[in-house]
Structure formats: C-alpha cells, structure tokens
Write an enzyme that holds these catalytic residues in place. Structure first.
Site, PDB file in Angstrom:
ATOM      1  N   ASP A  67      -4.964  31.495 -40.642  1.00  0.00           N
ATOM      2  CA  ASP A  67      -4.507  32.631 -41.444  1.00  0.00           C
ATOM      3  C   ASP A  67      -3.346  32.186 -42.333  1.00  0.00           C
ATOM      4  O   ASP A  67      -2.224  32.019 -41.860  1.00  0.00           O
ATOM      5  CB  ASP A  67      -4.070  33.750 -40.495  1.00  0.00           C
ATOM      6  CG  ASP A  67      -3.560  34.966 -41.233  1.00  0.00           C
ATOM      7  OD1 ASP A  67      -3.766  35.059 -42.452  1.00  0.00           O
ATOM      8  OD2 ASP A  67      -2.955  35.843 -40.559  1.00  0.00           O
ATOM      9  N   ASN A  69      -1.952  33.793 -45.012  1.00  0.00           N
ATOM     10  CA  ASN A  69      -1.029  34.802 -45.544  1.00  0.00           C
ATOM     11  C   ASN A  69      -0.516  35.753 -44.469  1.00  0.00           C
ATOM     12  O   ASN A  69       0.047  36.798 -44.773  1.00  0.00           O
ATOM     13  CB  ASN A  69      -1.687  35.581 -46.689  1.00  0.00           C
ATOM     14  CG  ASN A  69      -2.919  36.335 -46.224  1.00  0.00           C
ATOM     15  OD1 ASN A  69      -3.381  36.141 -45.104  1.00  0.00           O
ATOM     16  ND2 ASN A  69      -3.444  37.193 -47.073  1.00  0.00           N
ATOM     17  N   ASP A  71      -1.773  37.920 -42.313  1.00  0.00           N
ATOM     18  CA  ASP A  71      -2.194  39.316 -42.143  1.00  0.00           C
ATOM     19  C   ASP A  71      -3.035  39.469 -40.876  1.00  0.00           C
ATOM     20  O   ASP A  71      -3.642  40.515 -40.651  1.00  0.00           O
ATOM     21  CB  ASP A  71      -2.961  39.806 -43.383  1.00  0.00           C
ATOM     22  CG  ASP A  71      -4.247  39.026 -43.623  1.00  0.00           C
ATOM     23  OD1 ASP A  71      -4.529  38.069 -42.869  1.00  0.00           O
ATOM     24  OD2 ASP A  71      -4.976  39.367 -44.572  1.00  0.00           O
ATOM     25  N   ASP A 259     -29.582  32.954 -42.695  1.00  0.00           N
ATOM     26  CA  ASP A 259     -29.438  33.899 -41.592  1.00  0.00           C
ATOM     27  C   ASP A 259     -30.792  34.543 -41.244  1.00  0.00           C
ATOM     28  O   ASP A 259     -31.541  34.942 -42.145  1.00  0.00           O
ATOM     29  CB  ASP A 259     -28.455  34.999 -42.040  1.00  0.00           C
ATOM     30  CG  ASP A 259     -28.130  35.986 -40.942  1.00  0.00           C
ATOM     31  OD1 ASP A 259     -27.548  35.570 -39.926  1.00  0.00           O
ATOM     32  OD2 ASP A 259     -28.466  37.184 -41.106  1.00  0.00           O
ATOM     33  N   GLU A 319     -31.363  29.557 -39.214  1.00  0.00           N
ATOM     34  CA  GLU A 319     -31.180  30.237 -37.935  1.00  0.00           C
ATOM     35  C   GLU A 319     -32.585  30.620 -37.466  1.00  0.00           C
ATOM     36  O   GLU A 319     -33.055  31.727 -37.698  1.00  0.00           O
ATOM     37  CB  GLU A 319     -30.294  31.474 -38.077  1.00  0.00           C
ATOM     38  CG  GLU A 319     -29.897  32.000 -36.709  1.00  0.00           C
ATOM     39  CD  GLU A 319     -29.449  33.452 -36.730  1.00  0.00           C
ATOM     40  OE1 GLU A 319     -28.795  33.861 -35.766  1.00  0.00           O
ATOM     41  OE2 GLU A 319     -29.764  34.186 -37.682  1.00  0.00           O
TER      42      GLU A 319
HETATM   43  C1  NOJ Z   1     -27.426  36.505 -37.168  1.00  0.00           C
HETATM   44  C2  NOJ Z   1     -25.950  36.274 -37.256  1.00  0.00           C
HETATM   45  O1  NOJ Z   1     -25.632  35.034 -36.690  1.00  0.00           O
HETATM   46  C3  NOJ Z   1     -25.300  37.440 -36.555  1.00  0.00           C
HETATM   47  O2  NOJ Z   1     -23.919  37.229 -36.353  1.00  0.00           O
HETATM   48  C4  NOJ Z   1     -25.553  38.663 -37.393  1.00  0.00           C
HETATM   49  O3  NOJ Z   1     -25.039  39.808 -36.735  1.00  0.00           O
HETATM   50  C5  NOJ Z   1     -27.061  38.872 -37.625  1.00  0.00           C
HETATM   51  N1  NOJ Z   1     -27.743  37.658 -37.969  1.00  0.00           N
HETATM   52  C6  NOJ Z   1     -27.297  39.851 -38.738  1.00  0.00           C
HETATM   53  O4  NOJ Z   1     -27.039  39.271 -39.984  1.00  0.00           O
HETATM   54 CA    CA Z   2      -5.246  36.189 -44.032  1.00  0.00          CA
END
Ligand code: NOJ
Ligand code: CA
Length: 602
Positions: A67, A69, A71, A259, A319
């Site tokens: 992090d 900054n 926050d 993804d 994935e």
């Molecule tokens: C797989 C991702 O790794 C996960 O974190 C996410 O919630 C779902 N796909 C939906 O995008």
């Molecule tokens: Ca930050």
C-alpha cells in the site's frame, strides 16, 4: 478443508467443507539449509523453448500486496516499489488480478471498464510506470481478463438493460421467465408469478437468473447478480473483447490470465441441469453444471484470442477447471493453437502430501504433450502453507512443496506470500467477512478472505503493508514469517525459494530436461530425474514425518554415478554430496543433486 472454488464450476455440491486445520504451532527447529551450489552465470537462453516456458510467474492480488498511499488497500505504485524484491526472488512475470475500474463487488472480477485502472489502485500512468520499471528488470506484466461477465455497472450492461431494443441488448443473456401453472391462473404481470427460465444456480448462491423489472425479463449470471454473463454467441461481444486484448498488448503487457474460461457458453435451449443429492453451503440443490460449463464452443474463442496473442509473442494462461485430463488436454488445442498455459487444477486439488497421487497426475499431464502448468495456491484456495501443513512441520513442508513444483518440467505460477509461508487467516466472525460468498455461506463457507490477507513485509505494525489498518487483518504468523526477518535467516522458507529459483534459472536439466519418475512404488518418498542430454538432476522429497531410506540405481536411465553433487538440500549432512545407492532422508526433507555424465562415458 476447502478446495478450489473451481470444483464447483464442474459439479456444484462436490465442494467439501470441513474445519480449517488447527492453527500451526511455532515452527520446529529445522536443520540448517545447505547453500545452493549456484553458478553466477547469466540465465540460460531458451533451448528451443518459448520465454514463458522458462519463466517463473507470480500472482499478485493488488489489494493485498503493498500500500503506497496508506489507505489500507494495496495499489500499483506499491507493486512497483517491490519490483527489486521480486527480481531478487527470481520472478520473471507477474499476473495481477483485475485492477480495472470496478464496483468491487467481487473485488475486481466485476469490471466496469476494461481499458482503465481503478482509482483505488492508481492511474494508467502508474500502470505504465510499473510496466516500464518491470521491463528494465526483465519482469513482464500479465493482466487478468474477465471474459465471461462484466459488472452490472459497465456501460454495455447499463445500455443492455435500458430497453429490449437497446444496442447492447443481445450482448448479455436475456430470457423470458417461465409462468408456473398455478400463477397462470392468478392475476398476471407481477414478477412474483414468474419462475426463472430454468433450474441453473449461481456458483455464488441462488438462482443464476435475475429478474429485471424494467424490461420484464431475466438475465443470466453464473457468479453474482452484479456480474451478468456476456453473450459470447454475439460476434460483437467477441470483437469487443478481442479489441481489449489488443489495447493492452499495445501498452506492453505480455499476456493474460483468462478468468473462468469454462463459463463462456451456455446451452441455447436452456436445458435444466441434472440435480444431485444434497445441498450446498448456500442451501441450493447440488447440481451438475452439464449445460452451462465447459461447452465445446469455448475452443473457437480461444483460437481467436491465440491468433492475436501470437502476433505479440504473448502468453495465454487459463483458469481451466476440468474434470479429467482429457478436458485439460483440449485447452491446449488440437494443433497447440489455444492456451499455451492451461492451469492443471487436478494437480492443485491434491491437498495431501501423497507421492502416488502427485506421480499419477504429473504422468497424466506430461502424457497430454502440452506444457504443464503447476499451481499450489491462489486467491480462491486455502493458503498452501496451511493446506499442506500438519501444524507441526509447516515450514519444512512448505519447502517440500516448493522442492516439488518448482523442479518439475513445466511452468510454475506462485501465489504472493507463499514464499514466506503466509498462513490461512479466515474471518473469526460473520461480521468480519468481506467476501460476499462468505457472508452468504457462513459458517459453512467462510469466503476467500483467509487467503487474501496482506503481504507480510516486516514484523512491525500491519506487517509493514500499510501505515493504517489494512482492508483485511494480517495473518497471525507475520511476526515470524515476513520478508525482512526471513531475508536474514539462512534457513527460512524465503531463502529456500530464492536459492531454488536461482537454480531453476541456471540449470539446463531443470529448465529443459525430461521428467523420469523413480522408485514409483515408494509411498513416502517422491523422486525423479530431470534429464537433459548428458546431464541429470536428481530430486528426492521425503513427504513423510518419519525418516526414510531411499536407494537409486540410475543405470537404466543412462547414469552409472553412485554419487550426486549437491545443488540444494535441507539436510546439512548432504550439503556437498550424497551417495545415491543408500540415502537416509530426514522427515519432510528435500535433496536436489547433479548426477555426473552418462553411463557410456563413465
Ligand atoms: C474466478 C476468480 O478467480 C474468482 O476470484 C472470481 O470470483 C470468479 N472467477 C468470478 O470472476
Ligand atoms: Ca493504497
């Protein structure tokens, strides 16, 4: 113990819940780790291999890395400030989970603009700086591409839901509801009388269909209702997403992690999925996702994405949730024209230290002819330190797992913090949960906060991640397991990773050698050769809590030497060499040694 979220992609309900392992004890004293015999030479150039086959990838969850900054939330300048650390560790490419503008319902996996950076993480200029500073150090950037769905706040969806005739209506999956016979007789027109179009349930709980009163239709969402699925049967969607990849390649990224690729297509006839016995953590019926996951049409999309990637010498990581090795093989493409790096979650899902199970899966993925991709942790899976750990020898076990997957033939993808042994830190109460699936599924499903806690840089306040309270509490083991302390300790997990990765970058057999399983009936000791021309590296891993004996005759593999020259070991008594015909291995130990020249030359 919670397995990969991906198990649910395939068959909802086979996802097991059981209490997390008891908190680990203070690490038992470990034998002094012998120093790797490393060459100071520059990394070996790819011997007929692509850059991504020799690279070590490292996943960063940007909210939790550093992090800048103060926050309480990590950001891109924070990552930039740690590039030297990553270089020293031996990382060649970082995959950053989504940092695009997002309402953050699913912490970035709900994207509202694919061509910008969320202000909580910085700006496009911050991204460019990260990219350039990375390039100077030979560290490439991999973006996370969420293809299956957008945020409901994306302009495409805002337009789509505005009217049945809108320009983007057919970019998402809209259907009329079913009217049940009982409600057909009742006063018509009220949403309550409608049923969703079919029985599909969301991976994140409840029906996968959300009624939208404005246009009186349902839209489909495999994940949260705020993550409407795109309609990949519409060529305009395909073109728009392909353009997104070009846009980032032109900015300098070296590839994408794609993804949830299995979720892109659904059966257009909307057949009901088969129901299985029992209920899941959200109280929904268990179900086989037969008609809405891993449909064959996805392969055509992957071929299209690959054509573009090839023009940029970029890599596509998937994935890829698969039921079996045949499905995984398909993701490489029949002509190696789809994903270069589909992740093998069948390997990841082996959560016991089981040589027979590892051997079987390694042999299976090697037999596909594709280049294996190994992962032992990510932002959806319980931390590897805890998952494989027995509560007593967790540090030694973390080294054994590194000794395994970082010496296999294939490309590893590390998860941040794995190299220092961050442990799982699940929320202690429902009120503390940040991940919506944990709120919904509590206490059976505690959500994914436990594996997303801040990186542990120091033993100081907030583990040196931020000056203020971080968005998630740091794991309890930060006082002993943090970068600053482990850098000073020659026996630490971190130093072991550094030495192992340095070896991996400079040893030709580890980079390019084939994999030859040894002593395949041994239930406790996992051993293999990595063999490249006249060179071979012997890897021996005692995966048990007891001392073990192992004996190797390497003549059938073409090596007559009785001794190995040690490259890296956790057993000080073998720090220089080891006789291979009779080895005594300490509990949870690692031995990696070089075997001299082939039999014919000896
Ligand atoms: C797989 C991702 O790794 C996960 O974190 C996410 O919630 C779902 N796909 C939906 O995008
Ligand atoms: Ca930050």
């Amino acid at each position: 113990m919670r397995k990969s979220i991906l198990a649910l992609f395939l068959v909802a309900g086979l996802w097991g819940w059981s209490p997390i392992l008891a908190q680990s004890q203070p690490p038992a004293a470990q034998p002094k780790q012998a120093k790797a015999a490393q060459s100071e030479s520059t990394p070996i150039e790819a011997a007929g291999h692509q850059w991504w086959q020799h690279a070590v990838f490292y996943e960063i969850y940007p909210r939790s890395f550093a992090d800048s900054n103060n926050d309480g939330i990590g950001d891109l300048p924070g990552i930039t400030s740690k590039l030297d650390y990553l270089k020293q560790l031996g990382v060649d490419a970082i995959w950053i989970t989504p940092c695009y503008p997002s309402p953050q319902v699913d912490f970035g996996y709900d994207v509202s603009d694919y061509e910008d950076i969320d202000p909580i993480y910085g700006t496009l200029s911050d991204f460019d700086k990260l990219q350039q500073d990375g390039q100077q150090r030979g560290i490439r950037i991999i973006m996370d591409l969420v293809l299956n769905h957008t945020s409901d706040q994306h302009q495409w969806f805002i337009d789509s839901r505005s009217s049945r005739n809108s320009r983007h209506r057919d970019w998402y999956i809209w259907r009329d509801g079913k009217t049940s016979p009982a409600s057909a007789n009742a006063a018509s027109g009220t949403p309550k009388q409608l049923q969703p179009p079919n029985n599909w349930i969301s991976l994140f709980g409840g029906s996968a269909w959300q009624y939208d009163p404005k246009t009186k239709q349902y839209y489909y969402h495999f994940f949260f209702p705020q993550q409407p699925d795109l309609n990949w049967r519409n060529p305009a969607v395909r073109e728009a997403m392909f353009d997104v990849t070009r846009w980032w390649y032109d900015r300098g990224v070296s590839g994408f992690r794609l993804d949830a690729v299995g979720a892109l297509f659904e059966d257009p006839s909307l057949h009901d999925n088969p129901i299985l016995p029992g209920k899941n953590a959200y109280g929904d019926p268990n179900m086989e996702n037969k008609y809405n996951f891993n449909l064959p049409e996805v392969h055509d999309v992957l071929k299209g994405l690959r054509k573009i990637a090839d023009r940029y010498d970029a890599v596509l990581i998937g994935e890829t949730a698969t039921n079996n090795i045949d499905q995984l093989e398909q993701f490489y493409g029949r002509h190696n024209d789809e994903l270069q790096m589909p992740m093998d979650f069948l390997f990841t899902d082996i959560d016991k230290l089981s040589p027979p199970a590892f051997r079987k899966q390694i042999a299976a993925v090697n037999a596909t002819g594709g280049w294996p991709v190994y992962v032992i942790g990510n932002h959806d899976i319980e931390r590897s330190y805890t998952r494989y750990g027995d509560g007593k020898h967790n540090d030694a076990i973390a080294k054994v797992m590194a000794g395994l997957y970082l010496t296999l033939r294939g490309t590893p993808i590390m998860y941040y913090g794995e190299e220092i042994g961050i442990e799982q830190n699940d929320p202690k109460s429902k009120a503390a949960v940040k991940d919506p699936i944990g709120k919904l599924g509590w206490p059976y499903e505690k959500g994914r906060d436990g594996e997303r806690t801040p990186m542990q840089w120091t033993d100081k306040v907030n583990a040196g991640f931020s000056k203020i309270r971080p968005w998630l509490p740091v794991s309890d083991n930060y006082r002993t397991h943090n970068v600053a302390s482990e850098q000073k300790d020659p026996n630490s997990i971190l130093r072991f990773y550094e030495e192992l990765l340095a070896l991996r970058h400079t040893n030709q057999a580890l980079l390019d050698g084939d994999y030859v399983a040894l002593n395949e009936n041994d239930p406790n000791v996992m051993s293999y050769l990595r063999r490249y021309k006249d060179e071979a590296v012997l890897v021996v891993l005692n995966m048990s809590a007891e001392p073990q004996k192992a004996s190797f005759n390497l003549l059938p593999q073409g090596f007559s030497a009785q001794e190995a020259k040690t490259l890296l070991t956790t057993m000080p008594e073998m720090k220089d060499r080891a006789g291979v015909s009779a080895m005594t291995l300490a509990p949870f130990s690692v031995y990696i040694g070089e075997i001299a020249g082939p039999a014919t030359h000896n």
